[in-house]
Write an enzyme that holds these catalytic residues in place. Structure first.
Site, short mmCIF file in Angstrom:
data_model
loop_
_atom_site.label_atom_id
_atom_site.label_comp_id
_atom_site.label_asym_id
_atom_site.label_seq_id
_atom_site.Cartn_x
_atom_site.Cartn_y
_atom_site.Cartn_z
N ASP A 86 -29.26 -56.27 -10.14
CA ASP A 86 -29.25 -55.43 -11.35
C ASP A 86 -27.80 -55.11 -11.66
O ASP A 86 -27.32 -54.00 -11.46
CB ASP A 86 -30.06 -54.15 -11.07
CG ASP A 86 -30.16 -53.26 -12.30
OD1 ASP A 86 -29.77 -53.68 -13.40
OD2 ASP A 86 -30.63 -52.12 -12.14
N ASP A 126 -27.85 -46.77 -11.43
CA ASP A 126 -28.56 -45.74 -12.20
C ASP A 126 -29.88 -45.36 -11.54
O ASP A 126 -30.46 -44.31 -11.86
CB ASP A 126 -28.78 -46.21 -13.65
CG ASP A 126 -29.45 -47.56 -13.71
OD1 ASP A 126 -30.61 -47.69 -13.28
OD2 ASP A 126 -28.80 -48.53 -14.20
N ASP A 145 -19.45 -53.61 -1.94
CA ASP A 145 -19.52 -54.78 -2.81
C ASP A 145 -20.74 -55.61 -2.40
O ASP A 145 -20.86 -56.01 -1.24
CB ASP A 145 -18.22 -55.59 -2.63
CG ASP A 145 -18.11 -56.73 -3.63
OD1 ASP A 145 -19.16 -57.16 -4.16
OD2 ASP A 145 -16.99 -57.19 -3.85
N ASP A 202 -22.60 -57.35 -16.66
CA ASP A 202 -22.36 -58.73 -17.08
C ASP A 202 -21.23 -59.34 -16.24
O ASP A 202 -20.49 -58.62 -15.58
CB ASP A 202 -22.01 -58.76 -18.58
CG ASP A 202 -23.22 -58.44 -19.44
OD1 ASP A 202 -24.35 -58.69 -18.99
OD2 ASP A 202 -23.04 -57.93 -20.56
N1 SAM Z 1 -29.26 -52.74 -16.53
C1 SAM Z 1 -27.90 -53.01 -16.60
C2 SAM Z 1 -27.51 -54.08 -17.56
O1 SAM Z 1 -27.74 -55.25 -17.29
O2 SAM Z 1 -27.00 -53.76 -18.60
C3 SAM Z 1 -27.24 -53.02 -15.26
C4 SAM Z 1 -27.19 -51.59 -14.81
S1 SAM Z 1 -26.45 -51.15 -13.32
C5 SAM Z 1 -25.71 -49.64 -13.83
C6 SAM Z 1 -25.11 -52.26 -13.05
C7 SAM Z 1 -24.31 -51.85 -11.82
O3 SAM Z 1 -23.80 -52.99 -11.15
C8 SAM Z 1 -23.09 -50.97 -12.12
O4 SAM Z 1 -23.32 -49.67 -11.69
C9 SAM Z 1 -21.94 -51.66 -11.37
O5 SAM Z 1 -21.07 -50.73 -10.75
C10 SAM Z 1 -22.71 -52.51 -10.39
N2 SAM Z 1 -21.92 -53.65 -9.85
C11 SAM Z 1 -21.09 -54.47 -10.52
N3 SAM Z 1 -20.54 -55.35 -9.68
C12 SAM Z 1 -21.07 -55.09 -8.44
C13 SAM Z 1 -20.88 -55.67 -7.15
N4 SAM Z 1 -20.05 -56.70 -6.96
N5 SAM Z 1 -21.58 -55.15 -6.12
C14 SAM Z 1 -22.43 -54.10 -6.30
N6 SAM Z 1 -22.63 -53.51 -7.49
C15 SAM Z 1 -21.96 -54.00 -8.55
#
Ligand code: SAM
Length: 288
Positions: A162, A92, A144, A165
Site C-alpha cells: 500500500d 494511514d 523501509d 507512487d
Molecule cells: N492509498 C495510497 C495511494 O496509493 O495513494 C497509499 C497510502 S499510504 C499513506 C502510502 C505509504 O507508503 C506512505 O505513508 C509512505 O510513507 C509509505 N512508503 C513509501 N515508501 C515506502 C517504503 N520504501 N517502505 C515502507 N513504506 C513506504
C-alpha cells in the site's frame, strides 16, 4: 507529479503532466515536511478530510473504503486460510483495519517508512485505522519495506503493498528485486497485491508492474477498483501469487467464505470479487 495549494483555496494535484485534479481546501488541519515527504491534511466538503503526500492524494475519509476493502478482502477471501499478513506502507491504517476484520488473521505486520504518517493519521484521520494500531495482532514496524522483505525470516500468506507512487522512497517498491524478495517470504499459496496506478494517466506504471509480476510469480494479473479521488479512470491493483489456486477459487466458495465472516463492507462483495479481474479491452492490451 507536483501540486500547489492555490490562493483561491483549491488543492491542485498533477497526476500526469497533461492533466490536473482540483479539490477545494476549506481548511488545512495539518501541513508539514517530515524527513521524507511533505504532508498535508485538509478538509473538502465532498470528500471529508484528505491526506496528500508530496502533492498526491493518498486517501480521503469518504472514499477510502473502496481502495482499502479491495486491497484486503480480494486476496484474503481468494486464499481462504490466511493467518499472517504483511502490509508495506499503508501508514494511514486503512488497509490494516480491513485486514483485521478477518478473525482468522493471527498477525498483521505493518511496515511503514515514515512514522510521522502513522502519528498524524491517528490524530487527524482516526476513522481510517479505527483502533487497528491498538489491536494485539498488529505489529507496527517503522522501517523501509524494501529492507524488511529482504531481511525478514518470517513468512506471510498475504503481502499488501500500500505504497505511494514510484517516486522517492517508494521507487524500489516497484522493482524486480523487491518482488522477488516478496516471493521468497510468501507461503506456498501466498499472494502479493499492490497499488499500480491509475489505468489511463499512469498506464506505464500499471504495465510495468504487471510485466514484472508476470515474470516473477506463477500467477499474475491486474484487478481494478473505482476510487473517485484517484482521478481519471480505474485504479489498478497488481496481483502476484505463488500458485494459481487462489485466483481460480470458485465464486461460490468466495461467497461462502465471505458470508462466514459477517464482515460489513461498502464496496466489496463476491460479485465485485469476480468482476474486478475482468477488464476492458484497452486494459487487456496493456498486458501484452
Ligand atoms: N492509498 C495510497 C495511494 O496509493 O495513494 C497509499 C497510502 S499510504 C499513506 C502510502 C505509504 O507508503 C506512505 O505513508 C509512505 O510513507 C509509505 N512508503 C513509501 N515508501 C515506502 C517504503 N520504501 N517502505 C515502507 N513504506 C513506504
Amino acid at each position: 507529479m507536483t501540486s500547489v495549494a492555490d490562493d483561491g483555496g483549491w488543492f491542485t494535484e498533477t497526476i500526469h503532466e497533461d492533466c490536473q485534479q482540483r479539490l477545494r481546501n476549506t481548511r488545512t488541519l495539518f501541513e508539514s515536511r517530515t524527513s521524507l515527504q511533505h504532508i498535508i491534511i485538509f478538509e473538502n466538503p465532498l470528500f471529508g478530510r484528505v491526506l496528500a503526500l508530496d502533492g498526491i492524494v493518498q486517501t480521503t475519509e469518504r472514499d477510502e473504503y473502496c481502495y482499502h476493502e479491495m486491497l484486503a478482502h480480494v486476496p484474503i477471501l481468494a486464499h481462504g486460510s490466511v493467518r499472517d499478513v504483511a502490509i508495506i506502507g499503508g501508514g494511514d491504517g486503512g488497509a490494516l483495519r480491513e485486514v483485521l476484520k478477518h478473525d482468522a488473521v493471527r498477525t498483521a505486520t505493518l511496515v511503514e517508512i515514515d512514522d510521522r504518517v502513522v502519528d498524524i493519521c491517528r490524530e487527524y484521520l482516526p476513522g481510517l485505522s479505527d483502533g487497528a494500531f491498538d489491536d494485539p495482532r498488529t505489529e507496527l514496524v517503522i522501517a523501509d519495506g524494501i529492507r524488511f522483505v529482504a531481511e525478514t525470516e518470517r513468512r506471510f500468506d498475504i503481502i499488501i503493498i500500500d505504497s505511494t507512487d514510484p517516486v522517492g522512497p517508494a521507487v524500489e517498491l516497484f522493482s524486480d528485486g523487491f518482488y522477488r524478495d516478496c516471493r521468497r517470504i510468501l507461503t506456498e499459496d501466498g499472494i502479493v497485491v499492490c497499488q499500480s496506478g491509475n489505468i489511463f494517466p499512469q498506464r506505464a506504471e500499471a504495465c510495468d508492474t504487471y510485466r514484472r509480476l508476470r515474470d516473477i510469480f506463477v500467477d499474475a494479473s491486474l484487478y481494478v477498483v473505482d476510487v473517485p479521488t484517484y482521478g481519471f479512470g480505474y485504479m489498478t491493483l497488481g496481483w502476484g501469487a505463488n500458485s494459481a489456486r487462489a485466483r481460480s477459487t470458485p465464486i461460490e466458495t468466495v461467497r461462502t467464505r465471505f458470508e462466514a465472516t459477517s464482515i460489513g463492507t461498502r464496496y466489496y462483495h463476491p460479485g465485485i470479487h469476480r468482476a474486478c479481474f475482468e477488464v476492458p479491452v484497452y486494459m487487456e492490451e496493456l498486458k501484452n
